[in-house]
Write an enzyme that holds these catalytic residues in place. Structure first.
Site, PDB file in Angstrom:
ATOM      1  CB  SER A 233      -0.949   0.012   1.185  1.00 28.71           C
ATOM      2  OG  SER A 233      -0.206  -0.137   2.372  1.00 28.71           O
ATOM      3  CE  LYS A 234       3.312   1.601   5.574  1.00 26.85           C
ATOM      4  NZ  LYS A 234       3.103   2.003   6.945  1.00 26.85           N
ATOM      5  NE  ARG A 235       6.953   6.522   2.943  1.00 28.45           N
ATOM      6  CZ  ARG A 235       7.643   6.452   4.068  1.00 28.45           C
ATOM      7  NH1 ARG A 235       8.915   6.091   4.037  1.00 28.45           N
ATOM      8  NH2 ARG A 235       7.086   6.752   5.199  1.00 28.45           N
ATOM      9  CG  LEU A 236      10.274   1.858  -3.517  1.00 31.92           C
ATOM     10  CD1 LEU A 236      11.384   0.856  -3.296  1.00 31.92           C
ATOM     11  CD2 LEU A 236       9.842   1.855  -4.983  1.00 31.92           C
ATOM     12  NE  ARG A 237       6.479  -1.695   2.605  1.00 30.33           N
ATOM     13  CZ  ARG A 237       6.809  -2.902   3.029  1.00 30.33           C
ATOM     14  NH1 ARG A 237       6.189  -3.961   2.581  1.00 30.33           N
ATOM     15  NH2 ARG A 237       7.769  -3.043   3.909  1.00 30.33           N
TER      16      ARG A 237
END
Length: 465
Positions: A233-237
């Site tokens: 869900s967040k940033r690079l992911r």
RNA sequence: GGCCCCGUCGUCUAGCGGUUAGGACACUGGCCUUUCACGCCAGCGACACGGGUUCGAGUCCCGUCGGGGUCACCA
């Protein structure tokens, strides 16, 4: 066994993220492993959200990963007449009926069910209703109410759904346009798909689709539902593959990492792309969902960097060096290849490697020296040694190889009655600008005699002799 | 909430009735060494819980708990 035909069917409503990439990869690996075909279908029938730009981006990301479709991609929106034909077939055979309920009516029923904490299912109130000319309607598919639908999933095992759980689903909107659970069946059958390999979020759609296969008289494919990736869900992911490419990840490392997330081959961690194809088997795919571990992906990337031949690595690194302040950088820069060779074991991404290589490419008088390192290592005494070393090296430039430099340095040390540890770090700081880096002799070999001598002298200029 | 799927170290996983429960990332210590890495060695650390079945259960069955998915005129 008939030839395997699988497909990856993204909808162009966003970029390709790690989850989608893994679904594509498992399809691709399964096809290559079995000598079958890997196909692509663009599911662009959601006109509100689909864009051509996303289609292109997805294609680019797949190309970066080395996955190409064996046939021209099928564009779902171009198959409308086939979808209408299939709908007509179901109308003719009486497997669908008109539903005159309005969205408002259904919403009300749904909310009532929710308020009463019971589950909502369409109650078939329109089944068998007389024609209502002029009133808008949707087509509903009549599901069986008795018995159960069994799916022998290659990953999930036998999944049994009571048919009473299957709602009479809408397969065509008021405007006549067909809906997902209907077209996916038509298109997979049209493309001759033998194995539907997709995310587990489609598992509960599967029995409905199986019923549609049967109603249409199409052969049923084998299903394989892959576990989902948690925490995407967040940033690079959550980012698309392009973000990983820009962060300096190698496509082979990304493939390796996402393949091992949910699939394994004994204790093996590192796979080349060829090995993945050779060893991949749907039978070895896990049922449990997994979470991303960015640390491990970085480690794998480093492993792949070390496995990549320097020539190839140099070519990959050029754009990163261009972005790191050397816009003129090209593959034929004389220091590039040897520099890469010294840095292979010292970077986990290409971005990091470009950063670590800067000192090789800056002008000698533009080398920035870390202040702390300067204070610690470039003392007055050390500088006296470095100046003497510079003089010694300046006169022994005929064998400027790693071995030749080592010989010269060791002779200098012996003559001066020093030990290597007295000059190694000062020397490194002078050459690199930091108290870390590749071996001294290899560093000097890459820099060449002129730069090496110049840097030794420049670094000491703050102490007057 | 209904239905479906899942549950081994913090994370990814091996295991397919009898193992000191193995490997990898991360972490800690050590070795190597001109530094930093790489590499090597060692340590830490798990079968969610409760019942069964069995001579014997991480492995089979049931329940509980926990996690996820899905319940559109989206795909």
């Amino acid at each position: 066994m008939p030839q395997v035909r699988v497909r990856f069917a993204p909808s162009p409503t966003g970029v390709l993220h790690l989850g989608g990439a893994r679904t594509a990869l498992f399809n691709y690996l399964f096809a290559r492993h079995t000598g079958g075909q890997f196909l692509l279908r663009i599911e662009d029938t959601d006109k509100e959200r689909s864009t051509e730009a996303f289609t292109q981006a997805i294609l680019e990301d797949m190309a970066w990963m080395g996955m190409r479709s064996d046939e021209e991609p099928v564009v779902q929106s171009s198959r409308l007449s086939a979808h209408r034909e299939a709908l007509q077939q179901l109308i003719d055979s009486g497997k669908v009926y008109k539903c005159y309920c309005t969205p408002e009516e259904r919403e009300a029923a749904r909310q009532k069910a929710e308020a009463e904490k019971t589950s909502y299912q369409y109650d078939r109130r329109c089944l068998g209703k007389p024609e209502q000319p002029g009133v808008p309607f949707v087509w509903r598919f009549q599901m069986p109410t008795e018995g159960e639908t069994v799916v022998d999933d290659l990953v999930q095992g036998r999944v049994v759904t009571p048919n009473s759980e299957l709602e009479d689903l809408v397969i065509a909107r008021q405007d006549g346009s067909p809906l997902y659970n209907f077209v996916v069946v038509i298109d997979d059958a049209f493309m001759g798909i033998t194995h539907v390999v997709r995310g587990k979020d489609h598992l509960s759609n599967t029995p409905k689709q199986v019923q549609i296969y049967r109603a249409l008289g199409y052969p049923e494919p084998v299903f394989a539902h892959l576990p989902l990736i948690l925490g995407l869900s967040k940033r690079l992911r959550s980012a698309g593959l392009g973000a990983y490419r820009d962060a300096g990840y190698l496509p082979s490392a990304v493939s390796n990492y996402i393949a091992r997330l949910g699939w394994s081959h004994g204790d093996q961690e590192i796979f080349t792309e060829e090995e993945l194809i050779e060893k991949f088997d749907l039978a070895d795919v896990n049922r449990a969902e997994g979470a991303l571990n960015l640390d491990k992906m970085a480690w794998l990337n480093q492993q792949h960097i070390q496995m990549t031949p320097p020539e190839q690595l140099a070519a990959l690194l050029v754009p990163f060096l261009q972005k790191a302040g050397f816009p003129e950088m090209s593959l034929d820069h004389p220091r590039l290849l040897p520099a890469v060779a010294t840095m292979r074991a010292r970077a986990s991404t290409l971005v990091e490697m470009a950063e670590n290589c800067r000192f090789y490419f800056v002008d000698d008088d533009a080398l920035e020296i870390d202040e702390a390192a300067k204070g610690k290592h470039l003392t007055q005494e050390a500088c006296a040694h470095l100046r003497a070393l510079a003089d010694a090296l300046a006169s022994t430039t005929e064998d400027w190889t790693e071995a030749g430099i080592e010989t010269a340095v060791r002779q200098f040390i012996a003559a001066q009655n020093l030990q290597l540890k007295h000059i190694a770090q000062p020397c490194r700081v002078a050459l690199v600008g930091a108290p870390k880096g590749p071996g001294l002799y290899e560093t000097m070999a890459v820099l060449g005699p002129a730069s090496s001598v110049a840097r030794l002298r420049l670094a000491c200029s703050h102490h007057n002799p």
